[in-house]
Enzyme design. Structure first.
Site, short mmCIF file in Angstrom:
data_model
loop_
_atom_site.label_atom_id
_atom_site.label_comp_id
_atom_site.label_asym_id
_atom_site.label_seq_id
_atom_site.Cartn_x
_atom_site.Cartn_y
_atom_site.Cartn_z
CD GLU A 1 -3.37 -6.26 3.94
OE1 GLU A 1 -2.68 -5.25 4.02
OE2 GLU A 1 -3.36 -7.00 2.92
CD GLU B 1 -2.85 -1.25 2.34
OE1 GLU B 1 -4.08 -1.09 2.23
OE2 GLU B 1 -2.29 -1.50 3.44
#
Length: 261
Positions: A131, A111
């Site tokens: 995740e 990210e």
């Protein structure tokens, strides 16, 4: 500055090395510190480009520090100005950031890379958003930015399975600008940074602003926005000293002397 971040200024280029035990993972404290660094970079007129990389040869950044999570740090903890890693929500940053990916960029590390303007990666780089396998979601930009870069089927597979993308695949899909050997990584990132730093800083700021403001608009709507007067940097470019200096330097066959105004 803490021992987790090593800062070096080389001319108008700021180099940031993330250096934390256990895969350069980021906890809330480090995220706050990174936010302070990126805001100082934003506000310092002597700096034009930033490069961020990870210490060591294996990890760029493994994302959120799961040890901190196990000790009670919540997924929605206050990660400070600029969001996670100081960059993922720093939407008013008018200067380019290059991510030099020196290995694994997983979770929040991916990210962070996606929040950069350009990505140079070593041939051993690997990207993933695992995740969902940890019971959380990549809400520091992964689930928002990745769909703008890849086809839906690839995005869904990466988000829902945590599938890894290697360096060559990242290059093929346009995630990475180039892939080089590990020994060439920083030289390649610095070369790109120097090329950007040689451009007029006000024009670069305007380019970032226009791209960010018009990326979801039609071309016609983009033109209207550019001419509406609401943008901050684009109108300044049109009447700047640099806009006069560039053509003059070209005519005089010399390097331009940018003022940033």
């Amino acid at each position: 500055m803490s021992q987790s971040l090593h800062l070096t200024t080389r001319g108008s280029v700021l180099e940031i090395i993330l250096d934390r035990p256990k895969a350069n993972a980021i906890d809330a404290k480090t995220s706050h510190e990174m936010g302070e660094v990126f805001m100082r970079f934003r506000d310092d007129p002597s700096l034009r480009v930033a490069i961020i990389t990870g210490a060591g040869e294996r990890f760029f950044c493994a994302g959120w520090d799961l040890k901190a999570a196990a000790e009670g740090e919540a997924p929605d903890a206050d990660f400070g100005a600029g969001g996670f890693a100081g960059l993922t929500e720093l939407f008013d940053l008018n200067k380019p950031v290059i991510a030099a990916i020196n290995g694994y960029a997983f979770g929040g590390g991916f990210e962070l890379a996606l929040a950069a303007d350009m990505i140079i990666c070593s041939d051993n780089a690997s990207f993933a958003l695992p995740e969902a396998q940890l019971g959380i979601v990549p809400d520091s930009g992964g689930v928002l930015r990745l769909p703008k870069r890849l086809p839906p089927a690839i995005v869904n597979e990466m988000l829902m399975t945590g599938r890894r993308m290697n360096a060559q695949e990242a290059l093929r899909w346009g995630i990475a600008n180039r892939v080089v050997s590990a020994t060439e990584l920083m030289d390649s990132a610095r070369e790109l940074a120097d090329q950007i730093a040689n451009s007029a800083p006000l024009a670069v700021a305007a380019l970032k602003e226009i791209y960010r403001a018009t990326s979801e608009l039609s071309i016609e709507e983009g033109y209207k926005l550019m001419r509406s007067g609401v943008l901050k940097y684009y109108p300044r470019v049109l009447h700047s000293e640099d806009a006069l200096e560039g053509p003059l330097a070209f005519a005089e066959k010399r390097s331009p002397e940018w003022k940033g105004r």
